[in-house]
Design an enzyme around this catalytic site. Structure first.
Site, PDB file in Angstrom:
ATOM      1  N   LYS A   1     -10.109  -0.797  10.698  1.00  0.00           N
ATOM      2  CA  LYS A   1     -10.191  -2.091   9.885  1.00  0.00           C
ATOM      3  C   LYS A   1     -10.752  -3.400  10.541  1.00  0.00           C
ATOM      4  O   LYS A   1     -10.836  -4.462  10.167  1.00  0.00           O
ATOM      5  CB  LYS A   1      -9.007  -2.227   9.068  1.00  0.00           C
ATOM      6  CG  LYS A   1      -8.850  -0.939   8.013  1.00  0.00           C
ATOM      7  CD  LYS A   1      -7.597  -1.478   7.032  1.00  0.00           C
ATOM      8  CE  LYS A   1      -7.159  -0.086   6.502  1.00  0.00           C
ATOM      9  NZ  LYS A   1      -8.004   0.156   5.100  1.00  0.00           N
TER      10      LYS A   1
ATOM     11  N   ASP B   1       3.163  -4.748   8.073  1.00  0.00           N
ATOM     12  CA  ASP B   1       1.996  -3.931   8.008  1.00  0.00           C
ATOM     13  C   ASP B   1       0.902  -4.711   8.181  1.00  0.00           C
ATOM     14  O   ASP B   1       0.350  -5.568   7.061  1.00  0.00           O
ATOM     15  CB  ASP B   1       1.781  -3.154   6.558  1.00  0.00           C
ATOM     16  CG  ASP B   1       0.655  -2.508   6.470  1.00  0.00           C
ATOM     17  OD1 ASP B   1      -0.377  -2.683   7.253  1.00  0.00           O
ATOM     18  OD2 ASP B   1       0.636  -1.689   5.168  1.00  0.00           O
TER      19      ASP B   1
ATOM     20  N   CYS C   1      -4.889   2.326  -3.448  1.00  0.00           N
ATOM     21  CA  CYS C   1      -3.524   2.950  -2.984  1.00  0.00           C
ATOM     22  C   CYS C   1      -2.398   2.105  -3.114  1.00  0.00           C
ATOM     23  O   CYS C   1      -1.523   1.703  -2.247  1.00  0.00           O
ATOM     24  CB  CYS C   1      -3.742   3.184  -1.644  1.00  0.00           C
ATOM     25  SG  CYS C   1      -4.937   4.572  -1.301  1.00  0.00           S
TER      26      CYS C   1
ATOM     27  N   GLN D   1      -4.255  -5.079   7.197  1.00  0.00           N
ATOM     28  CA  GLN D   1      -5.235  -6.216   6.384  1.00  0.00           C
ATOM     29  C   GLN D   1      -5.436  -7.643   7.149  1.00  0.00           C
ATOM     30  O   GLN D   1      -6.321  -8.531   6.908  1.00  0.00           O
ATOM     31  CB  GLN D   1      -5.228  -6.229   5.052  1.00  0.00           C
ATOM     32  CG  GLN D   1      -5.494  -5.065   4.029  1.00  0.00           C
ATOM     33  CD  GLN D   1      -6.808  -4.696   4.279  1.00  0.00           C
ATOM     34  OE1 GLN D   1      -7.781  -5.347   4.533  1.00  0.00           O
ATOM     35  NE2 GLN D   1      -7.134  -3.359   3.717  1.00  0.00           N
TER      36      GLN D   1
ATOM     37  N   HIS E   1       0.982  -1.141   0.135  1.00  0.00           N
ATOM     38  CA  HIS E   1      -0.096  -0.016  -0.047  1.00  0.00           C
ATOM     39  C   HIS E   1       0.835   1.362   0.023  1.00  0.00           C
ATOM     40  O   HIS E   1       2.051   1.170   0.543  1.00  0.00           O
ATOM     41  CB  HIS E   1      -0.961   0.033   1.365  1.00  0.00           C
ATOM     42  CG  HIS E   1      -2.092   0.976   1.676  1.00  0.00           C
ATOM     43  ND1 HIS E   1      -1.466   2.266   1.781  1.00  0.00           N
ATOM     44  CD2 HIS E   1      -3.310   1.208   1.019  1.00  0.00           C
ATOM     45  CE1 HIS E   1      -2.881   2.917   1.757  1.00  0.00           C
ATOM     46  NE2 HIS E   1      -3.771   2.062   1.669  1.00  0.00           N
TER      47      HIS E   1
HETATM   48  N1  7TS Z   1      -1.765  -0.862   4.844  1.00  0.00           N
HETATM   49  C1  7TS Z   1      -2.493  -1.604   4.161  1.00  0.00           C
HETATM   50  C2  7TS Z   1      -2.327  -3.185   3.755  1.00  0.00           C
HETATM   51  C3  7TS Z   1      -3.917  -1.123   3.844  1.00  0.00           C
HETATM   52  O1  7TS Z   1      -4.773  -1.905   3.432  1.00  0.00           O
HETATM   53  C4  7TS Z   1      -4.031   0.218   4.296  1.00  0.00           C
HETATM   54  C5  7TS Z   1      -5.485   1.028   4.137  1.00  0.00           C
HETATM   55  C6  7TS Z   1      -3.058   1.005   5.060  1.00  0.00           C
HETATM   56  C7  7TS Z   1      -1.992   0.520   4.975  1.00  0.00           C
HETATM   57  C8  7TS Z   1      -3.461   2.364   5.596  1.00  0.00           C
HETATM   58  O2  7TS Z   1      -4.348   2.457   6.540  1.00  0.00           O
HETATM   59  P1  7TS Z   1      -4.863   3.721   6.997  1.00  0.00           P
HETATM   60  O3  7TS Z   1      -5.969   3.408   8.130  1.00  0.00           O
HETATM   61  O4  7TS Z   1      -3.675   4.223   7.932  1.00  0.00           O
HETATM   62  O5  7TS Z   1      -5.219   4.449   6.250  1.00  0.00           O
HETATM   63  N2  7TS Z   1      -5.981   0.243   3.043  1.00  0.00           N
HETATM   64  C9  7TS Z   1      -7.420   1.006   2.408  1.00  0.00           C
HETATM   65  C10 7TS Z   1      -7.894   0.288   1.312  1.00  0.00           C
HETATM   66  O6  7TS Z   1      -7.441  -0.899   0.725  1.00  0.00           O
HETATM   67  N3  7TS Z   1      -8.977   0.870   0.800  1.00  0.00           N
HETATM   68  O7  7TS Z   1      -9.181   1.965   1.674  1.00  0.00           O
HETATM   69  C11 7TS Z   1      -8.049   1.944   2.324  1.00  0.00           C
END
Ligand code: 7TS
Length: 421
Positions: free
Chosen positions: A241, A215, A379, A218, A138
């Site tokens: 999430k 990371d 992203c 997910q 990401h």
């Molecule tokens: N890493 C992964 C694997 C992610 O899926 C996401 C967000 C992030 C980092 C960033 O997370 P945040 O909460 O700091 O924004 N992924 C997604 C997505 O797949 N669709 O919208 C956000």
């Protein structure tokens, strides 16, 4: 045993008390209608919905407990501080971290990675050093390392993936060398669903004493994470999430590394004494928690984790695997539909494309049918480039999704084909 056979075998093991209809009732938003149709919420990789226990906890906090923490001597401040500290312990146990002080509250995955890049990276990496990531990251596990690399003259290296969307382990291993000073990998790809063998990757990096950040954005909503078993040095995830509030996330770091790292931000709470000549910093975890934190978010996240614990991530994983296999088999029957990402180890995320229909058009027509998915680059623009597509349509499932919703997804895709046929 065939994969399908293995899934059925697992299904037998799935706790008989797993009752999806009961869990659905815990999520008020899921019973809504959109455009007069029942909502099929299949965008859980972007953010998950919140159970009533989390909503009630936020309501209770603001109705009866709201106060700033760690500073007031009054009753409410003590209540809020206790609830805040308790949530940290809940999360420590959830990750099986050794100590509560290894759990740092941050805004989310993004802030956690930026913290490590700037605090650890800026202190311990130098010009010519290499940072290793993968082709399926990401943006939030790419850009912070690019910013750091630009600042100090380090080099970003990228481990490639195969056409199934799996990391090529031999290539990864080749890229781990004496110049590598940091490894940052995603546990589960948000765009493909691929589950990386992070424990093995950590072992490869640790042979050369290279620290590893995982990371876990997910990972935590779908699979059991045991930090001590994984052996990683840093692990990050976002509360929103995993059925918790937005604006709160977790950075886990090994205490011995966090101790050596300078603060990321300065301000209240992160100090032990301040003089104009010199300031000394607070102990862990407070050294990394400058300013009034997202107290309600922390308490809400604690409630979300307790909710997940009650169902059990093992049960959630088994159920979602069954849903994934069902969805994969019915989607593959749709003429012209290609699934991007066919990894052997996969979480319940399915990205798909049609050669002549843009993902956004798919998303828009599905939306009109009450089916919420995400369309775009997720992203992960470098990954899209590797796959040779500008965007994908992505259905991502949580434990509250059902086979009926998968069927509605399929029906809605047929409606797309009628329009573009
Ligand atoms: N890493 C992964 C694997 C992610 O899926 C996401 C967000 C992030 C980092 C960033 O997370 P945040 O909460 O700091 O924004 N992924 C997604 C997505 O797949 N669709 O919208 C956000």
């Amino acid at each position: 045993m065939t994969k399908r056979g293995a899934v059925l075998e697992n299904r037998k093991k799935l706790d008989a008390s797993f009752q999806v209809e009961r869990y659905r009732r815990d999520f008020p938003i899921l019973s809504q209608k959109v455009y007069g149709k029942p909502l099929a919420y299949l965008d859980n990789a972007a953010t998950t919905q919140k159970p009533k226990s989390v909503i009630d906890m936020l309501n209770r906090y603001y109705s009866f407990e709201n106060a700033n923490i760690h500073r007031g001597i009054h009753y409410l401040s003590q209540q809020a501080t206790d609830a805040y500290d308790e949530a940290r312990q809940t999360i420590q146990k959830f990750l099986n971290a050794r100590e509560a002080r290894e759990i740092i509250f941050v805004r989310g995955t993004t802030e956690g990675i930026n913290l490590v890049a700037q605090s650890y990276g800026h202190t311990f990496l130098k010009s010519g050093d290499e940072i290793l990531i993968t082709a399926m990251e990401h943006h939030s596990n790419i850009v912070p390392w690019q910013i750091l690399s630009d600042q100090i003259g380090a080099k970003l290296r990228v481990a490639p993936i195969n056409d199934n969307g799996e990391l090529i382990l031999e290539e990864f291993e080749k890229l781990v060398n004496e110049r590598t000073k940091f490894v940052a990998v995603t546990h589960i790809s948000n765009a493909l669903g691929t589950m990386n063998p992070v424990k093995r990757l950590v072992q490869m990096a640790h042979q050369l004493n290279i620290p590893v950040l995982v990371d876990g954005a997910q990972a935590v909503p779908h699979t059991v994470v045991d930090i001590q078993d994984l052996g990683c040095d840093f692990f990050v995830f976002s509360g929103h999430k995993i059925f918790g509030p937005t604006g709160i996330g977790i950075l886990y770091g090994k205490a011995e590394l966090l101790e050596k790292m300078p603060p990321y931000q300065g301000g209240g709470d992160m100090i032990s004494s301040v003089r104009f000549e010199k300031t000394t910093y607070n102990k862990l975890p407070f050294k990394f928690e400058a300013g009034t934190p997202h107290i309600a978010g922390v308490i809400g996240l604690g409630a979300a984790i307790e909710y997940v614990n009650q169902i059990g991530l093992k049960n959630i994983f088994e159920y979602e695997q069954e849903l994934l296999h069902y969805a994969t088999s019915v989607l593959m029957k749709i003429p012209g539909l290609r699934i991007m990402g066919q990894a052997r180890e996969k979480a319940s995320i399915i990205s798909f494309v049609f050669d002549d229909i843009h993902a956004h058009d798919i998303g828009t027509i599905l939306d009109q049918q009450g089916v919420a998915i995400r369309a775009g680059h997720h992203c992960a623009m470098p990954l899209m480039e590797r796959l040779g597509v500008p965007a994908t349509a992505r259905a991502s499932f949580a434990f509250y999704n059902t086979k009926e919703e998968v069927d509605r997804l399929v029906q809605a895709i047929h409606a797309v084909l009628e329009v573009f046929g």
